[in-house]
Motif scaffolding. Structure first.
Motif, PDB file in Angstrom:
ATOM      1  N   TRP A 180      68.266 -14.852  42.537  1.00 36.72           N
ATOM      2  CA  TRP A 180      69.163 -14.142  43.443  1.00 36.72           C
ATOM      3  C   TRP A 180      68.964 -12.631  43.391  1.00 36.72           C
ATOM      4  N   ARG A 181      68.212 -12.161  42.389  1.00 41.45           N
ATOM      5  CA  ARG A 181      68.024 -10.719  42.214  1.00 41.45           C
ATOM      6  C   ARG A 181      66.621 -10.261  42.595  1.00 41.45           C
ATOM      7  N   SER A 239      75.163 -18.672  44.753  1.00 44.40           N
ATOM      8  CA  SER A 239      75.687 -17.455  44.138  1.00 44.40           C
ATOM      9  C   SER A 239      76.071 -16.407  45.187  1.00 44.40           C
ATOM     10  N   GLN A 245      64.848  -8.945  44.949  1.00 51.01           N
ATOM     11  CA  GLN A 245      65.242  -8.287  46.192  1.00 51.01           C
ATOM     12  C   GLN A 245      64.120  -8.144  47.214  1.00 51.01           C
ATOM     13  N   GLU A 287      75.566 -13.490  44.725  1.00 57.12           N
ATOM     14  CA  GLU A 287      74.481 -12.508  44.648  1.00 57.12           C
ATOM     15  C   GLU A 287      73.423 -12.722  45.720  1.00 57.12           C
ATOM     16  N   THR A 302      72.254  -9.850  47.942  1.00 58.06           N
ATOM     17  CA  THR A 302      71.312  -8.793  47.563  1.00 58.06           C
ATOM     18  C   THR A 302      69.925  -9.022  48.146  1.00 58.06           C
ATOM     19  N   LEU A 303      69.658 -10.229  48.687  1.00 55.43           N
ATOM     20  CA  LEU A 303      68.323 -10.553  49.208  1.00 55.43           C
ATOM     21  C   LEU A 303      68.211 -10.107  50.662  1.00 55.43           C
ATOM     22  N   ASP A 314      69.675 -17.220  37.785  1.00 58.64           N
ATOM     23  CA  ASP A 314      70.243 -15.983  38.309  1.00 58.64           C
ATOM     24  C   ASP A 314      69.177 -15.014  38.793  1.00 58.64           C
ATOM     25  N   GLU A 315      68.014 -15.061  38.155  1.00 58.16           N
ATOM     26  CA  GLU A 315      66.938 -14.127  38.495  1.00 58.16           C
ATOM     27  C   GLU A 315      66.467 -14.299  39.940  1.00 58.16           C
TER      28      GLU A 315
END
Length: 272
Positions: A37-38, A57, A40, A59, A62-63, A34-35
């Motif tokens: 995808w975060r 994901s 940024q 998520e 967010t990138l 998950d990290e």
């Protein structure tokens, strides 16, 4: 390092943000943490040629600084999330050779900087969205070997920078537009093994940069236009394939094809 399980880089003086994560060509398994995808600040996320699985994901949206995303040659499944449309800086994206399903996301039409879109060799369905016509910087489009059907949208013929258009081994119907003559930079054009009908437009002969034209195993009628054959001798065209078998009664007579196919048997024979 075939048995590596962990790396510790703690208690250093690293500063700044990570902008590139390149893990391609390993034997990584499991899902994407998950990290990732975060992160940024990432501009490049390269995970191709591993054995990663699971879904992409939501998520990913967010990138927003991401320029390149290479996920090919893995085992990712599920849909491509609509959140991909938030990646306005994206220039290159490769999802080829996975197990992705579902429709080609219309939100990709919002990625105005996208120049390379590889989605071939998956199990995607639905239609080619008309929004693809918004990708005015697109050079390389590969959707081949999916289950995408419908017609080729007229909007695709407005992509004047397009060099590669790979739409073979799909479920496309309808005709080839005469507007194909507008794709003056086209080098590779592959629409073989679909259900396309009508005649092959003479405007295809206007594409002087064209090197590969796979037209075989469709439902075209009539002969291959002679002006297309002229490019074999005076242009760059080297690999023109059509349904020009059986020789005594060819479906699409062709005087210059590099390979001829029999629509009834699916067999193709090289002439060269």
């Amino acid at each position: 390092m075939p048995f590596l399980q962990s790396i510790s880089l703690g208690y250093n003086d690293f500063t700044g943000s990570m902008i590139a994560l390149e893990l391609q060509g390993n034997m990584l398994t499991g899902t994407v943490p998950d990290e990732y995808w975060r992160a940024q600040a990432l501009q490049l996320l390269s995970l191709q040629e591993n054995m990663l699985s699971g879904s992409i994901s939501t998520e990913i949206g967010t990138l927003t600084d991401l320029r390149g995303m290479h996920f090919g040659y893995n085992m990712f499944n599920g849909f491509i999330p609509s959140e991909i449309g938030r990646l306005g800086s994206l220039s290159f994206t490769r999802f080829n050779e996975n197990d992705l399903t579902g429709p080609f996301p219309t939100e990709i039409g919002g990625l105005g900087l996208l120049s390379e879109a590889w989605f071939q060799d998956n199990a995607m369905t639905g239609l080619i969205p008309t929004q693809i016509g918004n990708l005015k910087r697109l050079v390389d489009l590969r959707l081949n070997n999916n289950r995408i059907g419908g017609t080729i949208p007229e909007e695709i013929y407005g992509l004047g920078l397009l060099e590669n258009m790979l739409l073979d081994r799909m479920a496309l119907k309808g005709t080839l537009s005469t507007r194909i003559g507008q794709l003056v930079n086209l080098v590779v054009f592959r629409v073989s093994r679909n259900e396309l009908t009508g005649t092959v437009p003479t405007e295809l002969g206007n594409l002087m940069s064209l090197r590969v034209a796979w037209l075989h195993l469709n439902q075209f009628v009539g002969s291959i236009p002679i002006n297309i054959c002229n490019n074999v001798g005076f242009g760059f065209l080297e690999f023109l394939n059509a349904d020009c078998l059986p020789e005594d009664n060819p479906t699409n007579p062709c005087l210059c094809c590099a390979a001829c196919c029999n629509r009834e048997t699916g067999v193709c024979l090289n002439r060269q």
